[in-house]
Design a protein around this motif. Structure first.
Motif, PDB file in Angstrom:
ATOM      1  N   VAL A 232       0.811  -1.073   0.109  1.00 14.33           N
ATOM      2  CA  VAL A 232      -0.078  -0.043  -0.170  1.00 14.33           C
ATOM      3  C   VAL A 232       0.816   1.295  -0.114  1.00 14.33           C
ATOM      4  O   VAL A 232       0.827   2.298  -0.881  1.00 14.33           O
ATOM      5  N   ASP A 233       1.829   1.270   1.002  1.00 18.11           N
ATOM      6  CA  ASP A 233       2.726   2.462   1.073  1.00 18.11           C
ATOM      7  C   ASP A 233       3.810   2.216   1.790  1.00 18.11           C
ATOM      8  O   ASP A 233       4.083   1.234   2.491  1.00 18.11           O
ATOM      9  N   HIS A 241       3.213  -0.105   4.866  1.00 15.34           N
ATOM     10  CA  HIS A 241       1.915  -0.406   4.871  1.00 15.34           C
ATOM     11  C   HIS A 241       1.471  -1.686   3.700  1.00 15.34           C
ATOM     12  O   HIS A 241       1.707  -1.634   2.780  1.00 15.34           O
ATOM     13  N   GLU A 243      -1.937  -4.551   2.826  1.00 19.85           N
ATOM     14  CA  GLU A 243      -3.339  -4.923   2.887  1.00 19.85           C
ATOM     15  C   GLU A 243      -3.583  -6.166   2.511  1.00 19.85           C
ATOM     16  O   GLU A 243      -2.599  -6.752   1.975  1.00 19.85           O
ATOM     17  N   SER A 258      -4.904  -5.879   7.391  1.00 19.38           N
ATOM     18  CA  SER A 258      -4.039  -5.209   7.104  1.00 19.38           C
ATOM     19  C   SER A 258      -2.641  -5.291   7.989  1.00 19.38           C
ATOM     20  O   SER A 258      -2.763  -5.741   9.083  1.00 19.38           O
TER      21      SER A 258
END
Length: 590
Positions: A232-233, A241, A243, A258
């Motif tokens: 995600v990031d 991050h 998910e 997550s």
């Protein structure tokens, strides 16, 4: 037990006359560990039982967020450039290997359909050919199919010298070929039955960036893997991050929706956030004084999870000159350190390491004083070394070697003063270790300048940063090196000549102290091709003795892995692999 009796028992297991569990119980009764007994069987070619972790969730997802603290924040997410554990762990959220080691020293398949053995035809009788059958139906996070082409490409990528992959040592001794869409063949020049290390990366994304363009790949910071969580990031040094991967290839996994991997801070604050406040579910590498951990555990929010391993906290003494450039390179193997090229100085430095105080006042139940670099499994632990703390003897040795005290009390010889820069990562435990060593050295006329580097920098693979431990541009440095499998081959390559860290390999070589010894190299090569477990262990003991007796390293503390976990978190941890090696099996009790 005599060697002949041991071999007879192993044959009984092979033929089915003795249950595998019965053999392990007998070995434990003799004082061996369970992992050691399992490795004896594996090294002898006996098929292993597949270990299935106890996993209770009956559906995928629904577990909310998993919040974990890595106080050394990940700085990249490319496993083949990940020199430090923090970057390997960050990468492992998304990428997967063929197999992992569980805590009982069994290989467990991940992307592989099964573990190659002699029984299933996956391992040749001479140990030189390994056939890996791959899982079918696995997809990359972008939906593309995972196939044998990705495995062959990963081998090509890591072995290309221009890629300068930190994993090149894992792959360069073999040839990888595609047998069919989901089968590969690894062929080695010497018997190598345990080749399972290395995360697989997607050919369709990294193919254009092999070799000299490897550092330009956009996916170095935006991983697309096969793992339980999708990217995600990422903010380097701060947060990762992920998910849930709803197409993950294992049923009912992962449990969490997550994952947040938070970096920064220090080990003590990480411990507090799990054990006391309950802000986070898990904290990595709690190198915190044991008395502090016990007080935090009393808070009732979490516990210290201690797992036996082969990790070692140690000091490196630089045999090269870190302050002078030779052919444009500091700490070049062509240079010599003015003091640490003197065997008398190396011997004296070992006598000035007060291991007992470090164990008693800092580590407690989380570490044991040791004179060995290689401490586990037990059969690899040398009985031939010993440690001693003796300031008077160190002074006598330095006097006899001509290192005289000057007017300021600092020893010198040939116009060179014994003033050394001693670096490590910022961590209250390590700073206390530094202080103990500095105090002893002062009594011997040696001045240490203590240098502390932010952990995310010290353990990074940043080619441009002068303070990484891979460059080792200091006189002394200290850290823990992790043992990532119960066989010692990958651990002991850290002192082979071909793994020397240098400008040529972008300081990605695993031999960071740049020590070189022909006898060590010869023993390592012999161990690579030795399938007899008794002879193989003897070779590793010899390697340990060679590097310890050379004086270029000072083993301090044999460390189990200490992690902080919330009381209801079930985390499948292994002392022989990455923390996230079984991340797909983590869940929270109701």
């Amino acid at each position: 037990m005599q060697e002949r009796e041991l071999r007879a028992l192993i044959d009984d297991v092979r033929t089915g006359r003795l249950p595998r569990r019965g053999f392990i119980q007998q070995m434990v009764g003799l004082g061996l560990t369970g992992p050691m007994a399992s490795m004896l069987l594996m090294n002898a070619g006996v098929a292993q039982a597949q270990a299935n972790p106890a996993y209770k969730p009956t559906k995928r997802g629904g577990g909310g967020a998993l919040k974990v603290l890595w106080w050394q924040g990940a700085t990249l997410l490319q496993p083949h450039f990940a020199n430090g554990t923090k970057d390997q762990e960050g990468s492992r959220i998304f990428y997967e290997p063929l197999a992992v080691w569980d805590n009982d020293a069994n290989l467990v398949p991940i992307l592989a359909a099964e573990i190659p053995t002699r029984d299933n035809g996956g391992l040749s009788a001479d140990g030189k050919t390994v056939i890996w059958k791959l899982k079918k139906g696995v997809t990359w996070h972008d939906g593309q199919p995972f196939t044998a082409d990705d495995c062959v490409f990963t081998w090509e990528y890591a072995t290309d010298p221009a890629t300068a992959a930190v994993t090149s040592g894992v792959f360069k001794e073999c040839k990888c070929e595609k047998v069919d869409s989901h089968t590969i063949r690894l062929t080695f020049q010497k018997p190598t039955p345990f080749a399972a290390e290395g995360m697989v990366i997607p050919k369709h994304l990294f193919g254009p960036y092999i070799g000299a363009k490897s550092r330009e790949a956009p996916n170095n910071l935006k991983p697309v893997g096969t793992g339980p969580y999708k990217f995600v990031d990422f903010k380097p040094g701060d947060i990762v991050h992920g998910e849930i991967n709803n197409n993950y290839h294992m049923p009912n996994r992962p449990y969490f929706d997550s994952i947040e991997m938070k970096g920064g801070g220090d080990a003590t604050s990480a411990a507090r956030a799990v054990l006391q406040t309950g802000e986070y579910d898990y904290a990595w590498n709690l190198q915190v004084e044991d008395e502090v951990l016990k007080r935090m555990e009393a808070g009732g929010k979490g516990r210290a999870h201690i797992v036996a391993s082969g990790d070692i906290e140690f000091i490196q003494l630089n045999p090269t000159d870190p302050w002078t450039e030779v052919d444009g390179e500091r700490a070049s193997v062509k240079s010599k350190h003015f003091a640490f090229s003197d065997p008398a100085v190396l011997k004296a430095m070992a006598l000035l390491a007060d291991r007992q105080s470090i164990q008693e006042y800092i580590y407690g139940r989380t570490g044991t004083a040791t004179s060995n670099f290689l401490n586990a499994p037990a059969r690899f632990r040398s009985p031939n070394t010993k440690w001693e703390f003796n300031v008077d003897k160190a002074n006598q040795i330095l006097d006899a070697a001509g290192w005289k005290r000057g007017a300021d009390g600092i020893r010198e010889k040939g116009g060179k003063k014994m003033k050394f820069v001693y670096q490590t990562s910022i961590n209250s435990t390590r700073q206390k270790e530094q202080a103990i060593v500095k105090q002893s050295c002062q009594k011997a006329g040696i001045d240490l300048e203590l240098k502390s580097v932010t952990a995310s920098v010290f353990f990074s693979s940043d080619v441009a940063n002068p303070d990484t431990y891979g460059k080792f541009w200091a006189d002394m440095q200290m850290y823990t090196t992790t043992m990532t499998q119960p066989d010692a081959e990958r651990f002991m390559d850290q002192y082979t000549t071909w793994e020397v860290s240098s400008k040529a390999n972008k300081w990605q070589g695993r031999n960071i102290c740049r020590w070189s010894n022909d006898e060590y190299d010869k023993a390592y090569r012999a161990a690579q091709s030795e399938l007899d477990p008794v002879k193989r262990a003897a070779l590793y003991v010899r390697m340990n003795d060679l590097v310890v007796n050379s004086g270029v390293i000072i083993p301090l503390i044999s460390r189990p892995r200490v992690r902080g976990t919330a009381l209801k978190l079930v985390s499948s941890l292994s002392g022989w692999d990455l923390d996230f090696s079984a991340l797909q099996d983590w869940y929270r009790e109701a």
